[in-house]
Design an enzyme around this catalytic site. Sequence first.
Site, short mmCIF file in Angstrom:
data_model
loop_
_atom_site.label_atom_id
_atom_site.label_comp_id
_atom_site.label_asym_id
_atom_site.label_seq_id
_atom_site.Cartn_x
_atom_site.Cartn_y
_atom_site.Cartn_z
N GLY A 134 -5.01 10.79 -10.01
CA GLY A 134 -6.06 9.78 -9.98
C GLY A 134 -6.71 9.48 -11.31
N GLU A 169 -1.73 16.57 -10.39
CA GLU A 169 -0.51 15.80 -10.14
C GLU A 169 -0.73 14.32 -10.40
OE1 GLU A 169 0.48 16.94 -6.10
OE2 GLU A 169 -1.08 15.65 -5.29
N GLY A 179 0.07 10.48 -11.61
CA GLY A 179 1.20 9.55 -11.60
C GLY A 179 0.96 8.47 -12.62
N CYS A 206 6.32 -19.62 -4.90
CA CYS A 206 5.57 -20.74 -4.32
C CYS A 206 4.37 -20.21 -3.55
CB CYS A 206 6.47 -21.53 -3.39
SG CYS A 206 8.01 -21.99 -4.16
C1 PLP Z 1 -0.45 8.84 -5.35
C2 PLP Z 1 -0.78 10.28 -5.38
C3 PLP Z 1 -0.95 10.95 -6.60
C4 PLP Z 1 -0.93 10.24 -7.93
O1 PLP Z 1 -2.01 9.39 -8.05
P1 PLP Z 1 -2.26 8.59 -9.44
O2 PLP Z 1 -3.45 7.74 -9.15
O3 PLP Z 1 -1.03 7.80 -9.70
O4 PLP Z 1 -2.51 9.61 -10.49
C5 PLP Z 1 -1.16 12.30 -6.56
N1 PLP Z 1 -1.22 12.98 -5.40
C6 PLP Z 1 -1.08 12.37 -4.20
C7 PLP Z 1 -1.14 13.16 -2.96
C8 PLP Z 1 -0.86 11.00 -4.15
O5 PLP Z 1 -0.73 10.41 -2.97
#
Ligand code: PLP
Length: 406
Positions: free
Chosen positions: A236, A272, A274, A350
């Site tokens: 996040g 974790e 992303g 469109c």
């Molecule tokens: C999507 C997700 C993440 C990664 O979130 P980001 O906002 O991309 O850092 C990590 N853990 C879980 C469980 C997720 O669903």
Amino acid sequence: MTILTAAVRDRVLSLPSSELPAYVYDLAALREHAAFVRAALPERVELYYAAKANPEPEILAALSPYVDGYEVASGGELAHVAKAVPGRPLAFGGPGKAPAEITAALERGVERFHVESAHELHMLAALARQAAPGTRVAVLPRFNLPVAAGSLAASSLAMGGRPAPFGLDPSQADTVVRLLTDGTYPHLELRGVHAHLASGLRAPELLTVAESIVSWAVGLAERHGVRLAEVNVGGGMTVDYGVPESRFDWAAYGEGLAQLASRHPDLTLRIEPGRALTAYCGWYATEVLDVKHSHGEEFAVARGGTHHLRTPATKGHDQPCSVLEVEDWSYPWPRPVAQRELVTLTGQLCTPKDVLARNVPAPGLRAGDRVAFALAGAYAWNISHHDFLMHPRPGFHFLDAETIGR
Ligand SMILES: *Cc1c(COP(=O)(O)O)cnc(C)c1O
């Protein structure tokens, strides 16, 4: 800091029109960023990459030296990631795991399960007894915890502390811990606790969230007289699409996590992320097909659109971009050119929703000029509705030291 690397700029300018649009990834930039993130984190904090942000095999492999493992959220991601980065630790999360997905994960020997409900826990126990009778499966129940209200107010995608299909309600915590520690499920081991409560938080807010997750988990363990080995505080970390040269403050976050870890020397902390790992390494490059004046505003129609890069439509922002001027104009009629300072960049679909960026300062933008949309390395191609209107798919280029194309 420029938002366009030299390698990407060169590639975008050298591609023939017929090979646009294209996703161009700078793997060297990705490695540099991942190394910086890893270095900012204390040694005792594990870093997993949430594969759903961008599961391209080249991206997963480039991250491998810098991450401790990967978080996968479906049977499809599980099989894909296991193939792309064989032998790396996996944590299997996500709501609504189907029995066949759980069995496949058990057969692959997935290291950790983030269990999202009591039903899923019962299912995992039953399937583990069949699929992996001699082993104990590590379980981190995911909890939807309340967090300090102030910290989530800033979040663009809060899912914790309010009604959601994600994770277990905290009211179920005691039941779940008992099931995992009283001998009911000898094939399962309560390894720790998982929580991913929001996306789009800055370092101070995310530290507050991490602290509240850890103290809640420690309280739970004390109440039951059990030991937790791990707490996963989720991802996040924010990516600011409005200020594309800015970065999440990894140094401050790492320092805060180091303090948190030092207060809990027996605990392995894990994050974790992303988006904040891969967003910066990808560009969606295209060319302007047409420029129009309409009711007092300028529009540039780009080859491609939000069916390739859905991020601005889904998040409601303007995708940051760089214009690359192209002098060639081979047609005998006048070249369409923007008359005003600000131009709205749309795609070929469109629908009025097919807007990539509104009111971009691009005076003199012409048909034939090229545009590279930045911060397109996460939640971009893989969340887009590719088949809507049946335009061709973009090309994919993974630039490395040797600038290998694909
Ligand atoms: C999507 C997700 C993440 C990664 O979130 P980001 O906002 O991309 O850092 C990590 N853990 C879980 C469980 C997720 O669903």
